[in-house]
Design a protein around this motif. Structure first.
Motif, mmCIF file in Angstrom:
data_model
loop_
_atom_site.group_PDB
_atom_site.id
_atom_site.type_symbol
_atom_site.label_atom_id
_atom_site.label_comp_id
_atom_site.label_asym_id
_atom_site.label_seq_id
_atom_site.Cartn_x
_atom_site.Cartn_y
_atom_site.Cartn_z
ATOM 1 N N MET A 133 17.513 -20.571 -11.137
ATOM 2 C CA MET A 133 18.414 -21.720 -11.236
ATOM 3 C C MET A 133 17.763 -22.852 -12.021
ATOM 4 S SD MET A 133 21.484 -22.644 -10.353
ATOM 5 C CE MET A 133 21.877 -23.836 -11.614
ATOM 6 N N ILE A 134 16.492 -23.080 -11.780
ATOM 7 C CA ILE A 134 15.766 -24.111 -12.520
ATOM 8 C C ILE A 134 15.691 -23.744 -13.996
ATOM 9 C CG2 ILE A 134 13.482 -25.186 -12.827
ATOM 10 C CD1 ILE A 134 13.207 -24.902 -9.708
ATOM 11 N N ALA A 135 15.384 -22.476 -14.286
ATOM 12 C CA ALA A 135 15.300 -22.021 -15.678
ATOM 13 C C ALA A 135 16.647 -22.172 -16.386
ATOM 14 C CB ALA A 135 14.828 -20.572 -15.729
ATOM 15 N N LEU A 136 17.731 -21.824 -15.711
ATOM 16 C CA LEU A 136 19.058 -21.966 -16.299
ATOM 17 C C LEU A 136 19.360 -23.424 -16.605
ATOM 18 C CD1 LEU A 136 21.846 -20.882 -17.130
ATOM 19 C CD2 LEU A 136 22.531 -21.087 -14.728
ATOM 20 N N ILE B 289 25.067 -25.884 -8.479
ATOM 21 C CA ILE B 289 23.783 -25.198 -8.469
ATOM 22 C C ILE B 289 23.676 -24.349 -7.215
ATOM 23 C CG2 ILE B 289 22.609 -26.937 -9.865
ATOM 24 C CD1 ILE B 289 21.335 -28.005 -7.312
ATOM 25 N N VAL B 290 22.784 -23.368 -7.271
ATOM 26 C CA VAL B 290 22.534 -22.524 -6.108
ATOM 27 C C VAL B 290 21.068 -22.626 -5.722
ATOM 28 C CG1 VAL B 290 24.378 -20.887 -6.634
ATOM 29 C CG2 VAL B 290 22.072 -20.435 -7.457
ATOM 30 N N ALA C 47 8.689 -10.534 11.937
ATOM 31 C CA ALA C 47 9.978 -11.106 12.373
ATOM 32 C C ALA C 47 10.871 -10.030 12.978
ATOM 33 C CB ALA C 47 10.684 -11.763 11.192
ATOM 34 N N ASP C 48 11.529 -10.407 14.061
ATOM 35 C CA ASP C 48 12.514 -9.517 14.685
ATOM 36 C C ASP C 48 13.758 -9.445 13.814
ATOM 37 O OD1 ASP C 48 13.862 -7.987 16.680
ATOM 38 O OD2 ASP C 48 14.854 -9.820 17.337
ATOM 39 N N THR C 49 14.110 -10.562 13.234
ATOM 40 C CA THR C 49 15.288 -10.665 12.366
ATOM 41 C C THR C 49 14.914 -11.545 11.188
ATOM 42 O OG1 THR C 49 16.724 -10.605 14.316
ATOM 43 C CG2 THR C 49 17.714 -11.372 12.275
ATOM 44 N N ASP C 50 15.357 -11.151 9.998
ATOM 45 C CA ASP C 50 15.163 -12.068 8.877
ATOM 46 C C ASP C 50 16.415 -12.127 8.027
ATOM 47 O OD1 ASP C 50 14.554 -10.361 6.240
ATOM 48 O OD2 ASP C 50 13.520 -9.405 7.904
ATOM 49 N N PHE C 51 16.630 -13.298 7.460
ATOM 50 C CA PHE C 51 17.806 -13.589 6.651
ATOM 51 C C PHE C 51 17.380 -14.183 5.317
ATOM 52 C CE2 PHE C 51 19.297 -14.092 10.989
ATOM 53 C CZ PHE C 51 20.573 -13.577 10.968
ATOM 54 N N ASN C 52 18.195 -13.960 4.318
ATOM 55 C CA ASN C 52 18.150 -14.727 3.086
ATOM 56 C C ASN C 52 19.519 -15.383 2.952
ATOM 57 O OD1 ASN C 52 15.550 -14.101 2.095
ATOM 58 N ND2 ASN C 52 16.272 -12.118 1.406
ATOM 59 N N PHE C 53 19.534 -16.683 2.794
ATOM 60 C CA PHE C 53 20.769 -17.422 2.572
ATOM 61 C C PHE C 53 20.760 -17.965 1.155
ATOM 62 C CE2 PHE C 53 20.199 -17.824 7.193
ATOM 63 C CZ PHE C 53 21.454 -17.442 7.643
ATOM 64 N N VAL C 54 21.836 -17.730 0.430
ATOM 65 C CA VAL C 54 22.011 -18.299 -0.908
ATOM 66 C C VAL C 54 23.278 -19.141 -0.838
ATOM 67 C CG1 VAL C 54 22.240 -17.838 -3.372
ATOM 68 C CG2 VAL C 54 20.995 -16.219 -1.922
ATOM 69 N N MET C 55 23.136 -20.436 -1.162
ATOM 70 C CA MET C 55 24.269 -21.355 -1.048
ATOM 71 C C MET C 55 24.342 -22.254 -2.271
ATOM 72 S SD MET C 55 24.009 -22.522 2.941
ATOM 73 C CE MET C 55 25.585 -23.353 2.922
ATOM 74 N N THR C 56 25.519 -22.828 -2.459
ATOM 75 C CA THR C 56 25.696 -23.816 -3.518
ATOM 76 C C THR C 56 25.325 -25.197 -2.984
ATOM 77 O OG1 THR C 56 27.970 -24.414 -2.983
ATOM 78 C CG2 THR C 56 27.654 -22.477 -4.400
ATOM 79 N N LYS D 236 28.680 -23.996 0.006
ATOM 80 C CA LYS D 236 29.405 -22.719 0.008
ATOM 81 C C LYS D 236 28.409 -21.570 -0.044
ATOM 82 C CE LYS D 236 33.421 -24.739 -0.383
ATOM 83 N NZ LYS D 236 34.391 -24.753 0.662
ATOM 84 N N PHE D 237 28.673 -20.536 0.734
ATOM 85 C CA PHE D 237 27.798 -19.367 0.729
ATOM 86 C C PHE D 237 28.059 -18.506 -0.498
ATOM 87 C CE2 PHE D 237 27.645 -20.348 5.255
ATOM 88 C CZ PHE D 237 26.290 -20.197 5.504
ATOM 89 N N VAL D 238 26.982 -18.107 -1.147
ATOM 90 C CA VAL D 238 27.051 -17.143 -2.234
ATOM 91 C C VAL D 238 26.705 -15.772 -1.671
ATOM 92 C CG1 VAL D 238 26.030 -16.451 -4.445
ATOM 93 C CG2 VAL D 238 26.428 -18.881 -3.950
ATOM 94 N N GLU D 239 25.699 -15.746 -0.784
ATOM 95 C CA GLU D 239 25.254 -14.478 -0.217
ATOM 96 C C GLU D 239 24.502 -14.730 1.084
ATOM 97 O OE1 GLU D 239 23.282 -11.435 -2.789
ATOM 98 O OE2 GLU D 239 21.585 -11.846 -1.475
#
Length: 117
Positions: A34-37, A58-59, A83-92, A96-99
């Motif tokens: 995102m920074i490169a873009l 931006i995301v 970790a028992d559970t791990d997440f990746n969150f991608v948001m604007t 808004k959620f992207v993924e």
């Protein structure tokens, strides 16, 4: 995220290679991309190659996990592997959620776990 009409007949390729990592390579690549873009678009805009700013939003990405029953932000390798559970969150930037990517390592993932985040 980008108004393609405003950049005209151009392709922009962003390739992120994480050279050294301590966990979070996926989120680092998204944030770095995102920074490169933004830098590439700023250069085109300042040169006058494009006449209008094309970036609409931006995301950003972050990793979150549950380690020893506690939510932990931005997992390093040691915490990620345990970790028992791990997440990746991608948001604007507008919230808004992207993924959402989730992995539960020991048991099935229950909806109630989302309350921690």
């Amino acid at each position: 995220m980008v108004d393609l009409e405003k950049i005209g007949p151009r392709s922009i390729t962003i390739d992120c290679d994480v050279i050294q990592a301590d966990g979070g390579t996926r989120t680092a690549s998204i944030n770095g991309g995102m920074i490169a873009l933004t830098i590439a678009l700023k250069k085109l805009y300042k040169e006058g190659t494009i006449s209008e700013w094309p970036l609409r939003d931006i995301v950003a990405a972050v990793s979150v996990g549950i380690v020893d029953g506690k939510a932990v932000l931005d997992l390093d390798y040691e915490k990620d592997k345990d970790a028992d559970t791990d997440f990746n969150f991608v948001m604007t930037s507008r919230g808004k959620f992207v993924e959402i990517q989730a992995q539960r390592k020991k048991y099935l993932l229950a909806r109630a776990i989302f309350k921690n985040f």
